[in-house]
Every structure is written in C-alpha cells, then in structure tokens.
Design a protein around this motif. Structure first.
Motif, PDB file in Angstrom:
ATOM      1  N   VAL A  28       0.839  -1.195   0.000  1.00  4.85           N
ATOM      2  CA  VAL A  28       0.000   0.000   0.000  1.00  4.85           C
ATOM      3  C   VAL A  28       0.875   1.246   0.000  1.00  4.85           C
ATOM      4  CG1 VAL A  28      -1.833   1.243   1.214  1.00  4.85           C
ATOM      5  CG2 VAL A  28      -1.778  -1.256   1.244  1.00  4.85           C
ATOM      6  N   SER A  29       0.547   2.188  -0.860  1.00  6.64           N
ATOM      7  CA  SER A  29       1.331   3.413  -0.965  1.00  6.64           C
ATOM      8  C   SER A  29       1.089   4.327   0.231  1.00  6.64           C
ATOM      9  CB  SER A  29       0.980   4.161  -2.251  1.00  6.64           C
ATOM     10  OG  SER A  29      -0.272   4.818  -2.108  1.00  6.64           O
ATOM     11  N   ASN A  30       1.984   5.300   0.387  1.00  7.75           N
ATOM     12  CA  ASN A  30       1.858   6.301   1.450  1.00  7.75           C
ATOM     13  C   ASN A  30       1.369   7.635   0.891  1.00  7.75           C
ATOM     14  OD1 ASN A  30       2.948   4.599   3.562  1.00  7.75           O
ATOM     15  ND2 ASN A  30       4.944   4.857   2.570  1.00  7.75           N
ATOM     16  N   VAL A  31       0.696   7.593  -0.235  1.00  7.13           N
ATOM     17  CA  VAL A  31       0.290   8.819  -0.927  1.00  7.13           C
ATOM     18  C   VAL A  31      -0.827   9.542  -0.172  1.00  7.13           C
ATOM     19  CG1 VAL A  31      -0.936   9.645  -2.988  1.00  7.13           C
ATOM     20  CG2 VAL A  31       1.013   8.091  -3.221  1.00  7.13           C
ATOM     21  N   ASP A  32      -0.661  10.853  -0.028  1.00 10.60           N
ATOM     22  CA  ASP A  32      -1.703  11.718   0.508  1.00 10.60           C
ATOM     23  C   ASP A  32      -2.546  12.182  -0.682  1.00 10.60           C
ATOM     24  OD1 ASP A  32      -3.222  13.958   1.324  1.00 10.60           O
ATOM     25  OD2 ASP A  32      -1.762  14.503   2.863  1.00 10.60           O
ATOM     26  N   GLU A  33      -3.721  11.594  -0.864  1.00 10.94           N
ATOM     27  CA  GLU A  33      -4.522  11.858  -2.058  1.00 10.94           C
ATOM     28  C   GLU A  33      -4.923  13.318  -2.171  1.00 10.94           C
ATOM     29  OE1 GLU A  33      -7.727   9.166  -2.702  1.00 10.94           O
ATOM     30  OE2 GLU A  33      -6.558   7.395  -2.130  1.00 10.94           O
ATOM     31  N   THR A  34      -5.246  13.930  -1.050  1.00 13.32           N
ATOM     32  CA  THR A  34      -5.649  15.339  -1.067  1.00 13.32           C
ATOM     33  C   THR A  34      -4.507  16.220  -1.534  1.00 13.32           C
ATOM     34  OG1 THR A  34      -7.220  14.974   0.734  1.00 13.32           O
ATOM     35  CG2 THR A  34      -6.553  17.240   0.315  1.00 13.32           C
ATOM     36  N   ALA A  35      -3.299  15.950  -1.026  1.00 10.36           N
ATOM     37  CA  ALA A  35      -2.139  16.747  -1.404  1.00 10.36           C
ATOM     38  C   ALA A  35      -1.777  16.546  -2.872  1.00 10.36           C
ATOM     39  CB  ALA A  35      -0.951  16.386  -0.512  1.00 10.36           C
ATOM     40  N   VAL A  36      -1.866  15.301  -3.341  1.00 13.92           N
ATOM     41  CA  VAL A  36      -1.536  15.014  -4.741  1.00 13.92           C
ATOM     42  C   VAL A  36      -2.520  15.714  -5.674  1.00 13.92           C
ATOM     43  CG1 VAL A  36      -1.503  13.187  -6.488  1.00 13.92           C
ATOM     44  CG2 VAL A  36      -0.367  12.834  -4.297  1.00 13.92           C
ATOM     45  N   THR A  37      -3.796  15.656  -5.337  1.00 10.42           N
ATOM     46  CA  THR A  37      -4.810  16.311  -6.166  1.00 10.42           C
ATOM     47  C   THR A  37      -4.605  17.816  -6.182  1.00 10.42           C
ATOM     48  OG1 THR A  37      -6.394  14.555  -5.640  1.00 10.42           O
ATOM     49  CG2 THR A  37      -7.275  16.593  -6.547  1.00 10.42           C
ATOM     50  N   ASP A  81     -18.090  10.195 -11.393  1.00  9.57           N
ATOM     51  CA  ASP A  81     -18.497  11.481 -11.961  1.00  9.57           C
ATOM     52  C   ASP A  81     -20.023  11.490 -12.026  1.00  9.57           C
ATOM     53  OD1 ASP A  81     -19.116  13.672 -13.513  1.00  9.57           O
ATOM     54  OD2 ASP A  81     -17.630  13.271 -15.059  1.00  9.57           O
ATOM     55  N   LEU A  82     -20.625  12.387 -11.239  1.00  6.46           N
ATOM     56  CA  LEU A  82     -22.071  12.522 -11.223  1.00  6.46           C
ATOM     57  C   LEU A  82     -22.402  13.968 -11.574  1.00  6.46           C
ATOM     58  CD1 LEU A  82     -24.666  10.856 -10.530  1.00  6.46           C
ATOM     59  CD2 LEU A  82     -24.571  11.934  -8.276  1.00  6.46           C
ATOM     60  N   ASP A  83     -22.869  14.168 -12.810  1.00  5.26           N
ATOM     61  CA  ASP A  83     -23.199  15.517 -13.291  1.00  5.26           C
ATOM     62  C   ASP A  83     -22.022  16.483 -13.168  1.00  5.26           C
ATOM     63  OD1 ASP A  83     -25.727  14.721 -13.957  1.00  5.26           O
ATOM     64  OD2 ASP A  83     -26.649  15.437 -12.114  1.00  5.26           O
ATOM     65  N   GLY A  84     -20.825  15.987 -13.467  1.00  8.53           N
ATOM     66  CA  GLY A  84     -19.652  16.844 -13.446  1.00  8.53           C
ATOM     67  C   GLY A  84     -19.003  17.005 -12.087  1.00  8.53           C
ATOM     68  N   GLU A  85     -19.612  16.450 -11.038  1.00  9.62           N
ATOM     69  CA  GLU A  85     -19.009  16.484  -9.708  1.00  9.62           C
ATOM     70  C   GLU A  85     -18.219  15.195  -9.489  1.00  9.62           C
ATOM     71  OE1 GLU A  85     -21.751  17.220  -6.573  1.00  9.62           O
ATOM     72  OE2 GLU A  85     -22.562  19.044  -7.481  1.00  9.62           O
ATOM     73  N   ILE A  86     -17.030  15.344  -8.899  1.00 10.19           N
ATOM     74  CA  ILE A  86     -16.136  14.211  -8.701  1.00 10.19           C
ATOM     75  C   ILE A  86     -16.282  13.695  -7.276  1.00 10.19           C
ATOM     76  CG2 ILE A  86     -13.745  13.427  -8.746  1.00 10.19           C
ATOM     77  CD1 ILE A  86     -13.179  15.763 -10.700  1.00 10.19           C
ATOM     78  N   HIS A  87     -16.554  12.390  -7.157  1.00  9.04           N
ATOM     79  CA  HIS A  87     -16.770  11.787  -5.844  1.00  9.04           C
ATOM     80  C   HIS A  87     -15.838  10.602  -5.636  1.00  9.04           C
ATOM     81  CE1 HIS A  87     -20.405  14.174  -5.297  1.00  9.04           C
ATOM     82  NE2 HIS A  87     -20.821  13.782  -6.496  1.00  9.04           N
ATOM     83  N   GLY A  88     -15.138  10.607  -4.511  1.00  4.27           N
ATOM     84  CA  GLY A  88     -14.351   9.458  -4.103  1.00  4.27           C
ATOM     85  C   GLY A  88     -15.100   8.709  -3.015  1.00  4.27           C
ATOM     86  N   LYS A  89     -14.383   8.313  -1.950  1.00  2.92           N
ATOM     87  CA  LYS A  89     -15.035   7.652  -0.834  1.00  2.92           C
ATOM     88  C   LYS A  89     -15.723   8.705   0.043  1.00  2.92           C
ATOM     89  CE  LYS A  89     -11.415   4.122  -0.595  1.00  2.92           C
ATOM     90  NZ  LYS A  89     -10.311   3.584   0.230  1.00  2.92           N
ATOM     91  N   PRO A  90     -16.934   8.443   0.502  1.00  5.83           N
ATOM     92  CA  PRO A  90     -17.581   9.383   1.432  1.00  5.83           C
ATOM     93  C   PRO A  90     -16.778   9.471   2.731  1.00  5.83           C
ATOM     94  CG  PRO A  90     -19.142   7.761   0.588  1.00  5.83           C
ATOM     95  CD  PRO A  90     -17.778   7.281   0.206  1.00  5.83           C
TER      96      PRO A  90
END
Length: 221
Positions: A28-37, A81-90
């Motif tokens: 498993v990577s140590n990537v911070d998804e928020t920071a990468v985005t 992608d729901l109507d142009g909004e990007i959703h990951g995990k809640p």
C-alpha cells in the motif's frame, strides 16, 4: 518469474486479479490523495474526473515503485463522476446518505485510473516504462427509498469504496445496469491492464503461468 505488485489496499482489486489467474503481492502506498490532487490542480489547472483518477493512480504506483525493485507495479484509483461532480469515498455516513440521495434513479460514470511501472532489471526484460490510462464505465442506479439508503450505509460498505457503492458486494442490488467493462466498476479494468502490460512486453498468459509456478513452488517447499 515476473513479480506483480498491486499498489492498493483494495481487497476487491486483489480478488479480481486472483480470479483471472494472477497472484499479486500488495504494497500500500503512502500517498496523501488530497495533497496530490491539490498539486495537480496547481500544475495543470482544472481537472476532469478521469484525469483525477489517473493522477492518483500514477502517484500510488510510483510511490511503491520507489520502494521495490525487479517487479511490475500496478496502481489504481477510482472516482465517480455525477453531473460533473467528482466523488471518491464518502468521509462520513451522513455524506454517504446524501450521495445516495443524489445518485438514486440516475446514472454516473465510474472512472478508474491505472498506472504501470516496470522496475525489472534490463537483463530480465525490464523496460523502465511508466505508463497509464483510464477506463470509464457508465453505472445506472436503482431508485432507492430513504430506508434502503440508510440501511445500506449502516453496513459501512459505502464508506470504504469510491462512489459509495459496489458491484460485487452489498451494493449489487442497487445497480440496475452498466455500460462498459464490469471489472472496471469493481476497481481494476482487466482488459485495460492487459493492454498496458503488453506495452511493457508482457502477455497475460505469461503472468498467469508465472503466478501458477510461484504457487506450485510454495506448495512444494
């Protein structure tokens, strides 16, 4: 034998690969998804959903590739992608409930980014390649009642997966149809991965044979 490493904690992805004859190890990577985005937005400007998935998949694969030599590293990331909004995990049950109230009776597109890094030695056929692509599948959701949504969210499953649903688990009754590759919705597009592996000189049956030989060797030892 070629070692395949899955840079993902997703049990569904690992199960899919195993069902298709491969036996990846998991790191498993140590990537911070928020920071990468955030960094990608600063560098490239506004990103569409499929680009977000690909950026995150690349970050995960390359993070693990920095730790492991002599292997094929596969990173994945999925967003809805729901109507142009990007959703990951809640991030919470309340968000999952709100998401499902948006999704019910409608359709979204599940994008999964895939990234492959070849860290094999050149003498063993290594290419040093790093490449990827995104697979996209349209998902049609059933028109759930509020009670159904709340009961599903109470299971905890929607909090663990991108888009707050599964096709291969408790969420399956709530998906009335898809357009595209079903394995992509589960978390990793096997046809796309096959194509990416061919780009680094590997055929699926070769990896399947390698996995079988490795399993046989462990049984004999």
């Amino acid at each position: 034998m070629t070692s395949l490493v899955l840079a993902s904690a997703s049990p569904a992805r690992r199960r899919l690969l195993a069902a298709a004859g491969l036996e990846p190890s998991v790191v498993v990577s140590n990537v911070d998804e928020t920071a990468v985005t955030a960094a990608a937005l600063e560098t490239y400007g506004e990103l569409v959903a499929e680009d977000v998935a690909l950026v995150l998949a690349r970050a995960k694969a390359e993070d693990v590739a920095d730790q492991i030599d002599d292997a094929i590293i596969v990173g994945c990331d999925s967003v809805l992608d729901l109507d142009g909004e990007i959703h990951g995990k809640p991030s919470s049950p309340a968000e999952a409930i709100s998401r499902w109230r948006q999704m019910r009776g409608r359709s979204g597109v599940l994008h999964t980014g895939h990234w492959v890094v070849d860290t094999r030695d050149e003498a063993q056929g290594g290419t040093g390649a790093t490449l990827g692509a995104t697979a996209s599948t349209t998902v049609h959701f059933a028109k759930l009642t509020d009670d159904e949504i709340e009961a599903y969210v109470e299971t905890g499953e929607p909090l663990r997966v991108a888009g707050a649903f599964t096709l291969d688990g408790l969420g399956a009754p709530y998906v009335i149809g898809i357009e595209g590759d079903p394995s992509n919705v589960v978390g990793i597009s096997l046809p796309l991965l096959r194509e990416l592996l061919m780009e680094v000189g590997l055929q699926w049956h070769e990896l399947r044979t390698s996995a079988h030989q490795g399993a046989q060797g462990r049984r004999d030892s």
